[in-house]
Enzyme design. Sequence first.
Site, mmCIF file in Angstrom:
data_model
loop_
_atom_site.group_PDB
_atom_site.id
_atom_site.type_symbol
_atom_site.label_atom_id
_atom_site.label_comp_id
_atom_site.label_asym_id
_atom_site.label_seq_id
_atom_site.Cartn_x
_atom_site.Cartn_y
_atom_site.Cartn_z
ATOM 1 N N TYR A 142 46.767 28.504 -20.174
ATOM 2 C CA TYR A 142 46.849 29.934 -20.468
ATOM 3 C C TYR A 142 46.250 30.701 -19.298
ATOM 4 C CZ TYR A 142 46.107 34.354 -23.002
ATOM 5 O OH TYR A 142 46.107 35.666 -23.397
ATOM 6 N N THR A 145 42.660 35.167 -16.825
ATOM 7 C CA THR A 145 41.613 35.618 -15.904
ATOM 8 C C THR A 145 42.094 35.567 -14.452
ATOM 9 O OG1 THR A 145 39.904 34.830 -17.403
ATOM 10 C CG2 THR A 145 39.262 35.160 -15.117
ATOM 11 N N GLU A 430 36.294 33.556 -22.587
ATOM 12 C CA GLU A 430 36.892 34.190 -23.766
ATOM 13 C C GLU A 430 36.207 35.507 -24.105
ATOM 14 O OE1 GLU A 430 39.660 33.152 -24.637
ATOM 15 O OE2 GLU A 430 39.489 31.340 -23.433
#
Length: 680
Positions: A142, A145, A430
């Site tokens: 994923y 950032t 996160e």
Amino acid sequence: MGNHDVNEQTGIDMAAARRSSSVAVESVRDFFHDGHEEWKTRRKLVDVLRKDPVFDKSKREFMTRTEKYERGQAMTNRIFELETIHGWDHFKTRTAFAALDDQLPIGLHFIAFEPVFMLQGGPALVKKYGRLIATRGILGCYLQTELGHGTNVRRLETTATFIPETQEFEIHSPSLTSSKWWIGALAKTATHGVVQAKLILPGGNDMGPHLFLVQLRSMGDYKTRPGITVGDIGPKAAGGFPSLDNGFARFDHVRIPKENMLSAFAQVTDEGKYIQPPHAKLSYGGMVYIRANMVTSGGWTIAKAATVAIRYATVRRQGERGPDGLEKQILAYPSVYYRLLPILSRAYMFIQLGKTLKRAFDTMAGRLAKGDTSLLAEMHATTSGLKVLVSSNGVQDIETARRSMGGHGYSTFAGLGRLYADYLPSVTYEGDNFVLDGQVVRAALKSYRNLFSSKPPSVSSLSPSSYYLRLLVNAPPDLSVPSDQDWRDPAASIHLLELRAALLVQEHAQNVDTPDASINQRVSKAVTEAFVAVQVGEMIKSLESMQAKERAIVTRVYLLYLLTTVEGGFTDLLSFGVIRPIDFPSKSRDPTHSVRLAVQRLCEELLPEAIGLTDAFGFTDWELDSALGVFNGKVYEALWERAQQEPLNSTDIPAAYEVSIKSILERGAKLAGMDAKAKL
């Protein structure tokens, strides 16, 4: 006592501690693991892994980072082989991975890639790739950032420009700072990734961040695809996450099919028109899922630290001599048990809270699948606060547990240094905790304003996470300082923690134009701890299925959590005059004295149960991988054996002698006017 064998005493002390514990370990253990059958299943899986040489840990600490990455991939492959050999279902395979204490790239596929794809991918895309993702025919990551931005998703620079003529999106990294960074499993493992990028429509309209499936590597020869540059960002602080290939990526005008936009909610027509999602923050679903899972995993991590430290403190004798002529076990010292038993209580709380949160997420996800977003904002605010709470407490608790073990706690073989290094980044990934505090506060202020926008205020509009605000409408009676017995009632602590949150939110709302520098952290913590306190009250009620003895003991554990949380909130409670100095004759005018005494008495009552309560987590020595936390208590023996495995000990004379040490000695002897070979 001259012939006393300290090493043998450790085993005697551990056996005695188990005999003195009255808790039925099996009963509490089954409670943790959702029943005896679930526990047996987990234990069988752990035994399979423990006996398999692929999962041997004895050489792990002496490996290079590359070797640790390769070991991680070998373990991943072996679990999937075992899945086939033993006919494991999805649950058993995930349980096997959860039993490992290495952070593996496949974890990002399971936690960050697959759920986001399945939740937000359109029907055609899910049909095309869903099965491949589920069977690991492709491996994912994923990519959110960036080098220049993390938590502030709106400011991400990577672009996805729609090309109507070819019905494609062009993924591009326009600057150095737009490089994707810190992405777990990206560097060497993932074949595909879900990329967070700004959606640019014809005419240059920036529609903000959206998700796109991008193939990163060829499925034929595994080479990185044209236009994509990927690599590893290098070693992490304190040697943490060595098996995980956190990576960077840059995209140079990479084209992907239009169907690769994750379009379960927001969509783009063939002509380039934008179709709004039903909720502006639907893309937060994946992050909410990860944060919800962090509560459970954080609880089990804290449980490991508590188990190791309490076992060691039970057999480590130091300082004062007791009636038997032996030095006291360090767990008997208030300065030790006051640090360790609250950690144990937080482990119990977070493990159970994680289960509650998982059920809540499943309910929300089911509604999202039907287009119902009514629970999303509440879940986002709740999981944001809980992520801050579990990660902040976890990092502090692991280090507190390590330090409680004195000098030996600094050894890698103690196990907590590695645990700390791997858990340390949880406060920033996160969502940075300080940023998330602001999101919790915004939600709290919104609830406050909504409550008082109606005349008269109606508490029926309050959500579960903001129900503490009812205390501002239905004013509580003037509180006297609770007595020793009052503190035994969980309702007293729950009420104080809810009132503290309500008063802090009200104070902030009334002074929102002149905030102090720490207001977000104080309000966020108070609001989240109030929510948790209510949940702990429900946990205590849920213990009805236990036998009376176990129910009473575990209730004390939860009560210890509540009381130490009240103790941590004294500054706020005293500031608002919720509790006040005692103005009548008493042994102490300190209104906090009674709760501190209640904490001490609870700790003293729980001390004989500490080993039983930690055994109830069900950890094997293989899972803990700690010389100081071994089940049989023989910590010195275990530490000695582990030290013998150090590669430096394989030879008497180190290779560095001929290369460096010999020259140092000869030079020193010459300067002293002596023959280097002369006997001293």
